[in-house]
Design an enzyme around this catalytic site. Structure first.
Site, short mmCIF file in Angstrom:
data_model
loop_
_atom_site.label_atom_id
_atom_site.label_comp_id
_atom_site.label_asym_id
_atom_site.label_seq_id
_atom_site.Cartn_x
_atom_site.Cartn_y
_atom_site.Cartn_z
N TYR A 52 0.81 -1.23 -0.03
CA TYR A 52 0.20 -0.06 -0.04
C TYR A 52 0.81 1.44 -0.06
CZ TYR A 52 -3.98 -2.99 1.00
OH TYR A 52 -5.10 -3.95 1.15
N HIS A 122 -1.59 -12.24 0.46
CA HIS A 122 -2.42 -11.31 -0.21
C HIS A 122 -3.20 -11.72 -1.24
CE1 HIS A 122 -2.48 -6.62 -0.70
NE2 HIS A 122 -3.77 -6.85 -1.19
N1 NAP Z 1 -7.26 -8.01 0.27
C1 NAP Z 1 -7.29 -7.13 -0.83
O1 NAP Z 1 -7.08 -7.44 -1.83
C2 NAP Z 1 -7.64 -5.91 -0.83
C3 NAP Z 1 -7.98 -5.01 -1.89
C4 NAP Z 1 -8.38 -3.60 -1.66
C5 NAP Z 1 -8.55 -3.29 -0.52
N2 NAP Z 1 -8.18 -3.87 0.62
C6 NAP Z 1 -8.36 -3.46 2.11
O2 NAP Z 1 -9.66 -3.06 2.17
C7 NAP Z 1 -9.62 -1.42 2.64
C8 NAP Z 1 -11.02 -0.90 2.07
O3 NAP Z 1 -10.95 -0.70 0.72
P1 NAP Z 1 -11.43 0.32 -0.02
O4 NAP Z 1 -10.91 1.63 0.50
O5 NAP Z 1 -11.63 0.11 -1.42
O6 NAP Z 1 -13.03 0.28 0.67
P2 NAP Z 1 -14.41 1.30 0.66
O7 NAP Z 1 -14.52 1.70 1.99
O8 NAP Z 1 -15.23 0.78 -0.15
O9 NAP Z 1 -13.87 2.55 -0.19
C9 NAP Z 1 -13.29 3.69 0.49
C10 NAP Z 1 -13.35 4.83 -0.69
O10 NAP Z 1 -14.64 5.34 -0.85
C11 NAP Z 1 -14.86 6.58 -0.43
N3 NAP Z 1 -16.07 6.85 0.01
C12 NAP Z 1 -16.56 6.24 1.39
N4 NAP Z 1 -17.72 6.70 1.76
C13 NAP Z 1 -17.91 7.63 0.55
C14 NAP Z 1 -19.21 8.22 0.33
N5 NAP Z 1 -20.36 8.35 1.18
N6 NAP Z 1 -19.21 9.02 -0.90
C15 NAP Z 1 -18.27 9.11 -1.73
N7 NAP Z 1 -16.93 8.49 -1.33
C16 NAP Z 1 -17.09 7.91 -0.25
C17 NAP Z 1 -13.40 6.96 0.30
O11 NAP Z 1 -13.42 8.18 0.25
P3 NAP Z 1 -12.76 9.20 1.53
O12 NAP Z 1 -11.36 8.65 1.59
O13 NAP Z 1 -12.53 10.55 0.92
O14 NAP Z 1 -13.58 9.06 2.59
C18 NAP Z 1 -12.54 5.87 -0.30
O15 NAP Z 1 -11.85 6.71 -1.42
C19 NAP Z 1 -8.37 -0.95 2.23
O16 NAP Z 1 -8.10 0.27 2.99
C20 NAP Z 1 -7.40 -2.00 2.35
O17 NAP Z 1 -7.10 -2.35 3.88
C21 NAP Z 1 -7.82 -5.20 0.45
#
Ligand code: NAP
Length: 312
Positions: A52, A122
């Site tokens: 990350y 991962h």
């Molecule tokens: N194992 C894997 O392969 C894998 C892959 C991807 C991710 N992950 C893990 O999962 C976590 C979550 O993934 P993700 O970040 O994709 O999850 P997510 O919570 O679905 O998306 C977060 C994104 O959505 C935005 N957001 C949230 N609420 C919103 C709203 N109401 N309106 C507009 N935008 C909004 C956030 O913006 P703001 O930040 O500006 O609020 C951020 O850019 C990661 O941090 C990581 O730890 C794991």
């Protein structure tokens, strides 16, 4: 904040946790505010990965630099990180002994800690040799560097293959899951229906049930996204019916819409954890409130249908 079984018998963890994938450009103050919002909401579990950020171990480094946790506070929280994807190699996975050991040592340094609570593999390495993984896990556990182990994006067959050599229990499987990306859960509802994409087996078959049977906690990544990072479905014009139901239930339960999106996942009796990705402290608090919303069956299925899933 509700908890779910996690790891050893009787151990629990919060069912909403904080993902640190997007803190790359956050200032120290922003990281501290995000951490404080999480802790205030009852989240003491932080998800990282070696890849990350702009460069390898960058988000792990930023987290540790910004927080400078005391030893006592470090012990209060669970730090989970991942290895196995080779950053900037254009699609190379590596579960070799050397790679796992090197990446964990890098994560320990970046996170400024003596131990990682949970280490996940991962994404599956097609060239995996289970004995190499086992040797690395034994050494890391023996040295006290890693306390428990899990996987991410793995099928039942891939986990069973690892289990031919790995002796440690796999405590978690982190998988993509949201209402709008719901195949993990909805596939089973539409089993064996001709010509329906939802009915196709995309996950090795029975992944949800496999994790439940083997007491592997499912961690839902990207709980607000649809597709592979195609955007947030909340408020999106692409999901008018879903948002109408979410907004109605949010008003009914007295929470923000984000909480309903989280509650759709935490309502599932598999006892999943939601991995939040927001970097906005207010959204962490609003999302965490979903942990305490217990949707009725009728509401859960209504959301499922409104997201476009077939409920025959
Ligand atoms: N194992 C894997 O392969 C894998 C892959 C991807 C991710 N992950 C893990 O999962 C976590 C979550 O993934 P993700 O970040 O994709 O999850 P997510 O919570 O679905 O998306 C977060 C994104 O959505 C935005 N957001 C949230 N609420 C919103 C709203 N109401 N309106 C507009 N935008 C909004 C956030 O913006 P703001 O930040 O500006 O609020 C951020 O850019 C990661 O941090 C990581 O730890 C794991």
């Amino acid at each position: 904040m509700k908890t779910v079984p996690f790891g050893p018998a009787d151990a629990v963890a919060p069912n909403v946790v904080a993902g640190m994938m997007r803190i790359n450009d956050s200032s120290d103050d922003q990281i501290r505010d995000l951490y404080r919002a999480a802790r205030d909401a009852g989240i003491d579990f932080f998800d990282h990965a070696d890849i990350y950020g702009d460069h390898v171990h960058h988000c792990e480094t930023r987290f540790a630099e910004a927080l400078s946790l005391s030893a006592a506070e470090r012990d209060e929280i669970t730090i989970q990180t991942k290895c196995g994807i080779v950053k900037d190699a254009g699609g190379v996975f590596d579960f070799s002994y050397d790679h796992i050991i090197r990446q964990v040592d890098g994560s320990l340094k970046a996170l400024q800690t003596d131990y990682i609570d949970v280490l996940l593999l991962h994404r599956p390495d097609a060239l995996v040799e289970p004995e190499e993984v086992a040797k690395a896990f034994d050494e890391l556990e023996g040295a006290g560097k890693v306390r428990s182990f899990g996987v991410s994006n793995h099928t039942p067959g891939q986990i069973d293959l690892l289990r031919t050599a790995v002796e440690q229990k796999f405590v978690a499987n982190q998988l993509q899951l949201s209402i709008a990306h719901g195949a993990l859960v909805t596939q089973g509802i539409a089993a064996n229906m001709m010509g329906l994409e939802q009915s196709a087996v995309l996950d090795g078959g029975g992944l949800l049930e496999y994790c439940r049977i083997n007491e592997i906690t499912i961690q839902a990544w990207s709980p607000l996204q649809h597709g592979m990072f195609r955007g947030v479905f909340l408020g999106s014009d692409e999901f008018p019916e879903l948002n109408a139901v979410i907004d109605r239930l949010a008003a009914q339960y007295g929470v923000e819409p984000i909480a309903i999106a989280i509650a759709w996942i935490t309502r599932h009796p598999a006892g999943m954890q939601v991995v939040l990705g927001t970097t906005t402290p207010a959204r962490v608090a609003a999302a965490a409130a979903g942990s305490d919303v217990y949707l009725t069956r009728a509401e859960w299925y209504e959301l499922t249908r409104a997201a476009g899933h077939r409920v025959p």
